[in-house]
Design a protein around this motif. Structure first.
Motif, PDB file in Angstrom:
ATOM      1  N   ASN A 181       8.044 -18.935  -7.948  1.00 57.71           N
ATOM      2  CA  ASN A 181       7.890 -19.913  -6.621  1.00 57.71           C
ATOM      3  C   ASN A 181       7.232 -20.843  -6.496  1.00 57.71           C
ATOM      4  N   ILE A 182       5.996 -21.372  -6.386  1.00 60.18           N
ATOM      5  CA  ILE A 182       5.429 -22.381  -6.984  1.00 60.18           C
ATOM      6  C   ILE A 182       5.079 -23.159  -7.774  1.00 60.18           C
ATOM      7  N   GLY A 183       6.125 -22.688  -9.031  1.00 61.31           N
ATOM      8  CA  GLY A 183       6.212 -23.408  -9.978  1.00 61.31           C
ATOM      9  C   GLY A 183       5.586 -23.005 -11.604  1.00 61.31           C
ATOM     10  N   LEU A 184       4.104 -22.020 -11.345  1.00 64.64           N
ATOM     11  CA  LEU A 184       3.553 -21.682 -11.909  1.00 64.64           C
ATOM     12  C   LEU A 184       4.365 -20.458 -12.717  1.00 64.64           C
ATOM     13  N   ASP A 185       4.827 -19.523 -11.846  1.00 63.75           N
ATOM     14  CA  ASP A 185       5.437 -18.148 -12.657  1.00 63.75           C
ATOM     15  C   ASP A 185       4.941 -17.528 -12.556  1.00 63.75           C
ATOM     16  N   LYS A 186       4.240 -16.775 -12.114  1.00 65.09           N
ATOM     17  CA  LYS A 186       3.659 -15.552 -11.736  1.00 65.09           C
ATOM     18  C   LYS A 186       4.044 -14.358 -12.499  1.00 65.09           C
ATOM     19  N   GLU A 187       3.374 -13.215 -13.020  1.00 62.70           N
ATOM     20  CA  GLU A 187       3.221 -11.860 -12.517  1.00 62.70           C
ATOM     21  C   GLU A 187       2.560 -11.408 -12.346  1.00 62.70           C
ATOM     22  N   ASN A 188       2.681 -10.267 -11.475  1.00 66.14           N
ATOM     23  CA  ASN A 188       1.813  -9.598 -10.943  1.00 66.14           C
ATOM     24  C   ASN A 188       1.667  -7.752 -10.764  1.00 66.14           C
ATOM     25  N   PHE A 189       0.587  -7.314 -11.292  1.00 62.05           N
ATOM     26  CA  PHE A 189       0.610  -6.613 -10.996  1.00 62.05           C
ATOM     27  C   PHE A 189      -0.580  -5.973  -9.674  1.00 62.05           C
ATOM     28  N   THR A 190      -0.578  -4.625  -9.471  1.00 66.25           N
ATOM     29  CA  THR A 190      -0.770  -3.597  -8.484  1.00 66.25           C
ATOM     30  C   THR A 190      -1.062  -2.044  -8.264  1.00 66.25           C
ATOM     31  N   GLY A 191      -2.262  -2.357  -7.672  1.00 69.45           N
ATOM     32  CA  GLY A 191      -2.403  -1.005  -8.011  1.00 69.45           C
ATOM     33  C   GLY A 191      -3.719  -0.218  -7.025  1.00 69.45           C
ATOM     34  N   ALA A 192      -3.036   0.416  -5.735  1.00 69.62           N
ATOM     35  CA  ALA A 192      -4.090   0.852  -4.944  1.00 69.62           C
ATOM     36  C   ALA A 192      -4.043   2.570  -4.578  1.00 69.62           C
ATOM     37  N   LEU A 193      -5.524   2.830  -4.341  1.00 72.51           N
ATOM     38  CA  LEU A 193      -5.588   4.557  -3.695  1.00 72.51           C
ATOM     39  C   LEU A 193      -6.269   4.282  -2.217  1.00 72.51           C
ATOM     40  N   SER A 194      -5.617   4.438  -1.399  1.00 74.10           N
ATOM     41  CA  SER A 194      -5.337   4.619   0.707  1.00 74.10           C
ATOM     42  C   SER A 194      -5.375   5.675   0.928  1.00 74.10           C
ATOM     43  N   TYR A 195      -6.449   5.981   1.850  1.00 80.12           N
ATOM     44  CA  TYR A 195      -6.283   7.300   2.962  1.00 80.12           C
ATOM     45  C   TYR A 195      -5.848   6.321   3.991  1.00 80.12           C
ATOM     46  N   ASN A 196      -5.356   6.934   5.327  1.00 79.10           N
ATOM     47  CA  ASN A 196      -5.486   6.921   6.505  1.00 79.10           C
ATOM     48  C   ASN A 196      -5.376   7.711   7.068  1.00 79.10           C
ATOM     49  N   TRP A 197      -6.122   7.644   9.167  1.00 76.64           N
ATOM     50  CA  TRP A 197      -5.655   8.605   9.182  1.00 76.64           C
ATOM     51  C   TRP A 197      -5.452   7.602  10.438  1.00 76.64           C
ATOM     52  N   THR A 198      -5.300   9.273  12.158  1.00 80.89           N
ATOM     53  CA  THR A 198      -5.649   8.422  13.451  1.00 80.89           C
ATOM     54  C   THR A 198      -7.119   8.643  14.041  1.00 80.89           C
ATOM     55  N   PRO A 199      -7.621   8.376  14.123  1.00 83.97           N
ATOM     56  CA  PRO A 199      -9.087   8.757  14.778  1.00 83.97           C
ATOM     57  C   PRO A 199      -8.636   9.384  16.298  1.00 83.97           C
ATOM     58  N   LYS A 200      -7.755   8.014  17.229  1.00 85.16           N
ATOM     59  CA  LYS A 200      -7.319   8.963  18.482  1.00 85.16           C
ATOM     60  C   LYS A 200      -6.072   8.363  18.626  1.00 85.16           C
ATOM     61  N   ILE A 201      -5.383   8.465  19.549  1.00 91.06           N
ATOM     62  CA  ILE A 201      -3.740   7.843  20.106  1.00 91.06           C
ATOM     63  C   ILE A 201      -3.918   6.646  20.066  1.00 91.06           C
ATOM     64  N   ASN A 202      -3.366   6.034  19.478  1.00 92.26           N
ATOM     65  CA  ASN A 202      -3.137   4.841  18.786  1.00 92.26           C
ATOM     66  C   ASN A 202      -4.212   3.822  18.502  1.00 92.26           C
ATOM     67  N   HIS A 203      -4.867   4.783  17.804  1.00 91.02           N
ATOM     68  CA  HIS A 203      -5.706   4.044  16.959  1.00 91.02           C
ATOM     69  C   HIS A 203      -5.641   4.379  15.059  1.00 91.02           C
ATOM     70  N   THR A 204      -5.695   3.968  14.319  1.00 89.40           N
ATOM     71  CA  THR A 204      -5.446   3.818  13.281  1.00 89.40           C
ATOM     72  C   THR A 204      -6.767   3.340  11.746  1.00 89.40           C
ATOM     73  N   ALA A 205      -6.817   4.155  11.073  1.00 87.28           N
ATOM     74  CA  ALA A 205      -7.886   3.787  10.588  1.00 87.28           C
ATOM     75  C   ALA A 205      -7.380   3.813   8.936  1.00 87.28           C
ATOM     76  N   ARG A 206      -7.463   2.552   7.786  1.00 84.60           N
ATOM     77  CA  ARG A 206      -7.118   2.950   6.754  1.00 84.60           C
ATOM     78  C   ARG A 206      -8.610   2.466   5.659  1.00 84.60           C
ATOM     79  N   PHE A 207      -8.539   3.201   4.642  1.00 83.95           N
ATOM     80  CA  PHE A 207      -9.641   2.465   3.428  1.00 83.95           C
ATOM     81  C   PHE A 207      -9.046   2.981   2.297  1.00 83.95           C
ATOM     82  N   ASP A 208      -9.024   1.661   1.438  1.00 83.00           N
ATOM     83  CA  ASP A 208      -8.872   1.163  -0.007  1.00 83.00           C
ATOM     84  C   ASP A 208     -10.030   1.360  -0.555  1.00 83.00           C
ATOM     85  N   LEU A 209      -9.769   3.101  -1.762  1.00 87.26           N
ATOM     86  CA  LEU A 209     -11.218   3.292  -2.195  1.00 87.26           C
ATOM     87  C   LEU A 209     -10.908   2.128  -3.716  1.00 87.26           C
TER      88      LEU A 209
END
Length: 855
Positions: free
Chosen positions: A491-519
């Motif tokens: 895409n920008i001429g350097l030609d990349k390989e991209n490896f990703t991984g994640a462990l995430s925790y999601n919850w809603t403390p209240k209505i219209n509130h969101t929280a996310r913690f990526d361990l």
């Protein structure tokens, strides 16, 4: 030139036709076109939009004071069909002549063509028919005005109207209101016949909407009625409804004061042919029955498998396919607990969020085994979705890298994959696109290619080796998301390989509130073609090439003796190494400023071509008051804190790892990134009525390298400019600071952005906007030393750029197509006395295309 002249002439002709339109062309004789409504209260003009919203009739809409849609409607031929046929009825020979070189069928179809028919249909649909003054609707408007004032405490309101003829077939309506003095609430009393309800009410009585001294408002009484009903129904009063709450309003012998008596009667029900009343009862849940494979199309249920888990009864018509805990975790209705509406809603919400069932059905029935008739059986009916589902999407995209792109993705979703209500999604995607900024020696249109594979596993609970219910209650609908992905791109001429991984925790403390913690969030970026750097980043090459012509003496670095342009990559790397090591002869001594320039060019090359390994932990929190998609009066706040590399450094120190020659730790023979990053994003929308909205956004982000890094990876840095940023600059072409965007794809590690946009309706689904965008990026606390690019004190805020402009949007309901034209209003890259309005012209403007609103 001839084509342009023709277009200009056509535009002028259309403008003349529209302006020459007679606004009352389609107003029947004896009727009047409504041009204006005026409302006065006690002889003072009223401007409140809430008052004008009571009117049944409103004048035709205007654009900049001109009734554009009315005049478009007036241009239309309302009887295009009969007009076309009349051409041949009055001249039969004309039809025969046309039929000789066109068939009879084609001549008839010509009447449905755009020129004869379609253009008039377009004008009718886009335009507005004239709004005729109608006495019946005016009378209704007057009545609604009286109700409006009455509902706000003006019990003795009087109202009248008169129609003023302004000119031929035009009129305005004047509504004259005499409200009188408003009534205020005096004493507040309550009379609740059921003792247990009276006790419940006393616990919330102090929070009432109805308070002594307040002006009477019907809305307050409705809100109080709903508040009491919700409280009772959330505390076991199963049969309670809002109609049981009434108010006795006493104004006898009072001067603009009203005594209020809150009345709650007993439960009334039909018993045979007669109606009986008795005190309300508090109901408890005696059983919770869950039917895990209910079919709405079948009236019969043949239960063959069942189990009881923690006082929940689970039933299945086949073998039970779910671990009991996976289902019962989503049920907030508990055996022995009181009936509560909010628990029903929360259960429905949680079950729906699992995405393995269709919308659940929850029903209650009185337990006939209980002689006191105060027990309920809760029945939860679940209809499973298909275990496997296949999906495809085709997208046309526009981004900061791609001017145009076509993406195809295919996905397979597997539900309840481990019998614990988990959802596994496997997706493959591919994209081809075009970018004018890409190094593209072959001049191919599709010069951006990307493909990848993604896996997502969603687990409807917090996946931890210990119980987290006391920290994150299940009412917060917690979930764990495990993701892994691979992507390969050019895409920008350097030609990349991209490896990703994640462990995430999601919850809603209240209505219209969101929280996310990526361990942890892992990203490994591998550059496949680093040798192409100077082909992509042409500005860096040009700067290095000019310096080589002043100093270089090695002819092998040049393409030829005449041009003396550096070869890529032999010449660029060779000359850079000679300057930085000093192990060569030069045409003249290296100037310190030029030495620093070569060093900066090489540092940027190394940073943008090196492979990156990022192991980050982050926490994201957001809060919004937005109720639904139609809510235009809300705010959104989002903040994020991210730390990368800290755990790896702690591990390296604990295990006494050795550093490399640069003094940094490595993992897999690669220096990892270490930094801390924080962001704050605030968006506010004000609904100004009549489809006018003012939107505001402010953003601040900073990423500070430390320990194992002295810079921020490209993928974690900030850029400025583009359709969702400062729209007077192209993406990556603003900043850092006042440097003037000397490099290609300029980025930095601190960003400030502030935007304001006024949105308004033009024609139907066509919207308009005027905007102002301010902001910039800077380097701070990293290895960049250019004073023009760095932020050292608050005085550098003078380098905040300002862009202004206007745009149009077309609302397709499911997304918005957007065009914005931005003008450089204040450019910090110019000399101090030439920063304001020097580039405020079409030649230096930027046209942006975007999908949906920028914020």
């Amino acid at each position: 030139m001839k084509k342009i002249s023709t277009k200009i002439a056509a535009f002028i002709l259309i403008a003349i036709l529209i302006c020459a339109c007679n606004a009352v062309k389609r107003v029947p004789d004896g009727k009047l076109l409504l041009t204006k409504n005026e409302i006065s209260a006690n002889n003072k003009s009223v401007k409140d939009e809430n008052v004008f919203d009571q009117l049944y009739q409103k004048p035709n809409s205007t654009f900049l004071g001109y009734r554009l849609r009315l005049n478009l409607y007036n241009l239309a031929n309302l009887k295009a069909d009969s007009t076309y046929q009349a051409k041949f009825t009055n001249n039969p020979g004309k039809f025969e002549r046309k039929s000789k070189w066109l068939s009879v069928k084609q001549v008839n179809r010509l009447g449905k063509s755009f020129w004869y028919y379609g253009i008039h249909e377009f004008l009718k649909k886009t335009g507005e028919p004239p709004v005729i003054v109608d006495k019946e609707r005016t009378d209704k408007s007057l009545l609604r005005l009286k109700y409006y004032y009455f509902n706000n405490g003006y019990f003795n309101v009087a109202a009248a109207y008169k129609i003023d003829t302004l000119s031929i077939k035009k009129a305005k309506v004047n509504y004259e209101i005499t409200p009188g003095n408003p009534y205020f609430l005096d004493s507040i009393k309550s009379n609740i016949l059921t003792p247990v309800l009276d006790s419940l009410y006393q616990t919330i009585a102090s929070n009432t909407f109805i308070k002594s001294g307040n002006q009477y408002k019907t809305d307050d009484f409705e809100n109080e009625k709903n508040r009491i009903t919700n409280h009772f129904r959330n505390h076991g009063v199963y049969y309670f409804q809002p109609n049981y709450v009434t108010f006795d309003i006493d104004t006898i012998n009072k001067v603009n004061l009203a005594n209020i008596n809150l009345l709650v009667g007993n439960y009334s029900f039909q018993d045979g042919d007669s109606t009986r009343t008795e005190p309300f009862k508090i109901y408890k849940i005696i059983d919770v029955n869950i039917y895990t494979d209910y079919s709405p199309s079948s009236n019969m249920m043949n239960i063959t498998d069942s189990t009881t888990y923690k006082n929940f009864n689970l039933y299945s018509q086949g073998k039970l396919k779910y671990k009991p805990r996976a289902i019962t975790n989503a049920i907030f209705i508990t055996k022995g607990g009181l009936y509560a509406d909010n628990k029903t809603v929360l259960t429905t919400r949680y079950l729906n969020n699992l995405k393995i069932f269709n919308y659940p059905s929850i029903q209650y029935e009185v337990d006939k085994r209980d002689t006191t008739a105060q027990s309920l059986i809760a029945k939860v009916y679940l209809t499973p979705r298909k275990k496997y589902s296949f999906g495809t999407t085709l997208d046309v995209t526009h981004s900061n890298i791609q001017d145009f792109g076509i993406g195809l993705s295919v996905s397979e979703t597997i539900r309840n994959v481990f019998n614990g209500a988990e959802t596994l999604e496997i997706a493959a995607r591919g994209n081809i696109g075009s970018s004018k900024d890409l190094a593209n020696p072959k001049d191919n249109f599709f010069n951006v290619v990307e493909y990848g594979l993604d896996l997502k596993l969603n687990i409807p609970r917090i996946l931890m080796p210990f119980n987290t219910d006391k920290i994150i209650a299940k009412s917060m609908i917690p979930s764990t998301l495990i993701t892994a992905g691979f992507a390969k791109q050019r895409n920008i001429g350097l030609d990349k390989e991209n490896f990703t991984g994640a462990l995430s925790y999601n919850w809603t403390p209240k209505i219209n509130h969101t929280a996310r913690f990526d361990l942890f969030n892992i990203q490994f970026v591998k550059n496949l073609n680093p040798k192409n750097y100077f082909n992509v980043y042409g500005s860096s090459y040009d700067a290095l090439n000019e310096l080589s012509k002043e100093y270089n003496t090695n002819p092998s670095y040049y393409n030829n003796p005449l041009d003396k342009d550096l070869l890529i990559e032999k010449g660029t790397l060779g000359f850079t190494d000679d300057v930085l090591t000093g192990n060569a002869n030069f045409l003249k001594p290296i100037d310190p400023a030029d030495f620093q320039a070569v060093k900066s060019i090489d540092e940027r090359r190394l940073r943008l071509t090196e492979n990156d390994f990022i192991l980050a932990t982050s926490f994201t929190f957001s809060k919004t008051t937005k109720k639904d998609l139609s809510d235009n009066n809300f705010y959104l706040f989002r903040t994020k804190l991210e730390s990368a590399g800290t755990l790896l450094t702690a591990f390296a120190k604990t295990t006494n790892q050795t550093k490399n020659f640069s003094g940094n730790y490595e993992i897999f023979n690669l220096e990892y990134s270490e930094y801390i990053k924080t962001e704050f994003d605030y968006i506010k929308h004000w609904d100004l009525s009549k489809e006018k909205i003012f939107a505001f956004r402010s953003f601040f982000g900073i990423a500070i390298p430390f320990g194992n890094s002295n810079n921020i990876p490209f993928s974690r840095s900030y850029f400025a400019g583009g359709s969702n940023d400062n729209r007077a600059w192209q993406p990556y072409s603003l900043g850092p600071g006042s440097s003037g965007a000397l490099n290609d794809f300029n980025e930095a590690n601190m960003k400030i952005a502030i935007s304001g946009e006024f949105r308004f309706k033009l024609l139907g689904s066509l919207k308009g906007a005027v905007f102002a965008d301010a902001g910039n990026i800077w380097n701070v606390l990293d290895n960049v030393v250019d004073v023009n690019s760095t932020f050292t004190s608050f005085s550098d805020l003078k380098n905040i750029a300002l862009g202004t402009g206007f745009g149009i949007r077309y609302d397709l309901s499911f997304f918005v197509i957007r065009f914005d034209l931005g003008f450089k209003t204040y450019n910090p890259a110019n000399e101090i006395d030439k920063r304001w309005f020097r580039e405020y012209n079409l030649a230096n403007s930027v046209l942006n295309f975007g999908i949906n609103y920028p914020f």
